[in-house]
Enzyme design. Structure first.
Site, short mmCIF file in Angstrom:
data_model
loop_
_atom_site.label_atom_id
_atom_site.label_comp_id
_atom_site.label_asym_id
_atom_site.label_seq_id
_atom_site.Cartn_x
_atom_site.Cartn_y
_atom_site.Cartn_z
N ASP A 11 0.99 -1.19 0.03
CA ASP A 11 0.02 0.20 0.03
C ASP A 11 0.97 1.24 0.11
O ASP A 11 1.82 1.33 0.81
CB ASP A 11 -1.06 -0.01 1.17
N ASP A 130 -13.91 -6.33 -5.61
CA ASP A 130 -14.15 -6.36 -4.07
C ASP A 130 -15.44 -7.06 -3.83
O ASP A 130 -16.43 -6.20 -3.98
CB ASP A 130 -14.10 -5.04 -3.36
#
Lengths: 253, 198
Positions: A11, A130
């Site tokens: 990230d 997702d």
């Protein structure tokens, strides 16, 4: 034999890696280039960089970072996070990214998949989905998991494939961050309907979880973040365990 | 000096970065005059065959590539364009190697063939010096070159196909050496060795 891929995910915020990392021997654990090099050396097959920066300067910073990563890294890498237009995709690919991962933008504008795959080739267009269990189906969430689109995840995956996506990055929101194992039911259901590669994400906690995702649910690759960042699993050891379970892996050491 | 051919379908940054990591002097160009000055040519490529050939023709690079006697390394789509034709958009290639590209049968396995794979068989050639059937290289492709008399190394995915093809000065690899870690670097160095021994 085609090897199953192990993909650490980093990230990125404002050009730095976020979430704590405690690798020994790294001068600066926040430097994505250094961490990427470390993962590559340990046997990562690919890397995913997910940019979570929300500022206006985001794009410029990210392109610069991608240039630096591309210069250093000799394995493929994907860049994702808030990418919304053909121009942005072009900038990132020209900077040296091998693939881009598209998520919320393709839900809002599915034609982006067609345009991008026509212009750059399906091989570099990853559709990130997702999915979260809602009643008797999985539904697609966007905006970092905060918004339910109400779309049936399996139908959506079929659609992104038909529109030209080259790969699916499938994250189970029910399992993400739990370290309780991948959602094998979701993964199997997706693999049954799609003929493009599927990267399993969300829930990795042990080597056995990765073995199950590949053997039981036919995942082509497994992606994880924290188990690698915190060295709970060494990539090399994970590959040893996969190999012992008769899974073809690329050995690097 | 190595010249990397610049056309619509190039993954130029990756190849240029790989040469930079190996400290190999190179230039990126679409000019014949620059190609004439180079000792060796790298012909990269990703994407679709039809626009790629159109882009080569626009700059007259197709004719240049067909007549050159300099060592040329085609990578991925670059290698595929060495062949006569492809099922991909029913396009025509340079035709310096006989054969037609076919699409993998996606009813059997996932297509594209994406990820790390080994050679299933390899013949002796300076380009693959030091390699056997253990080393992994990174592939991303949906079309493949069937094996023929110029196949130097084969790979297996759904079926056997040409992973490395060599005919005279034309050498092609289906995988991406610039993205294949240490092994990929070694293969690029083998090519540089061939160029410098010319």
């Amino acid at each position: 034999m085609l090897a199953k891929r192990i993909i650490p995910c980093l990230d990125i915020k404002d050009g730095r890696t976020v979430k704590g990392v405690n690798f020994e021997g790294l001068r600066d654990a926040g430097d994505p280039v250094e961490l990427a090099r470390r993962y590559a050396k340990e046997g990562a097959d690919e890397l995913v960089f997910l940019d979570i920066t929300a500022t206006k300067e985001k794009r410029k910073t990210l392109v610069k970072l991608v240039e630096k990563i591309a210069l250093e890294l000799d394995i493929p890498f994907t860049v994702g996070g808030g990418i919304g237009s053909v121009e942005e995709i072009a900038d990132l690919l020209h900077a040296g990214a091998d693939k881009v991962s598209l998520n919320s933008a393709i839900v809002r504008n599915p034609d982006l998949i067609n345009e991008a795959s026509r212009q750059f080739g399906s091989q570099c267009i990853v559709a990130a989905v997702d999915a979260k269990s809602q009643g008797d189906q999985w539904e697609v969430f966007i905006s970092g998991g905060s918004k339910n689109t109400g779309k049936n995840a399996l139908k959506w995956i079929k659609e992104v494939e038909e529109r030209g996506a080259g790969e699916i990055l499938l994250t189970s929101m029910d399992r993400d961050g739990t370290k309780s194992g991948f959602d094998l039911e979701l993964l199997s259901a997706v693999n049954d309907i799609t003929s493009i590669p599927v990267i399993a994400s969300g829930g990795a906690g042990t080597s056995q979880h990765c073995i199950d995702a590949i053997k039981k649910a036919k995942a082509d690759a497994v992606l994880a973040a924290s188990i690698f960042h915190f060295q709970e699993i060494e990539i090399h050891d994970l590959k040893e365990k996969l190999k012992n379970a008769d899974i073809p892996v690329r050995e690097t050491i | 000096m190595i010249a990397i051919i610049n056309y619509e379908a190039g993954n130029l940054a990756s190849v240029s970065n790989a040469l930079q990591r190996l400290t190999i002097p190179h230039t990126i160009t679409n000019k014949e005059s620059e190609l004439d000055k180079a000792d060796g040519i790298i012909f990269p490529g990703v994407g679709h065959a039809t626009p790629a050939m159109a882009s080569l023709r626009e700059n007259g690079l197709d004719s240049w590539l067909k007549q050159t006697t300099k060592p040329v390394l085609g990578i991925c789509l670059g290698m595929q364009l060495f062949y006569e034709s492809s099922e991909e958009g029913d396009s025509e290639g340079l035709g310096v190697i006989p054969g037609r590209l076919k699409k993998f049968d996606s009813s059997q396995h996932k297509v594209p063939h994406m990820g790390w794979n080994t050679f299933s068989d390899v013949n002796a050639h300076p380009l693959v010096k030091g390699f056997g059937t253990e080393e992994y290289f990174y592939y991303v492709h949906s079309y493949y070159a069937p094996e023929n008399e110029f196949t130097t190394a084969s790979c297996h995915y759904i079926n056997e196909f040409s992973s490395v093809v060599c005919r005279d000065n034309y050498m092609g690899v289906q995988f991406h050496p610039e993205k294949s870690g240490k092994e990929g670097s070694l293969l690029l160095q083998n090519f540089i060795q061939i160029v410098s021994s010319e």
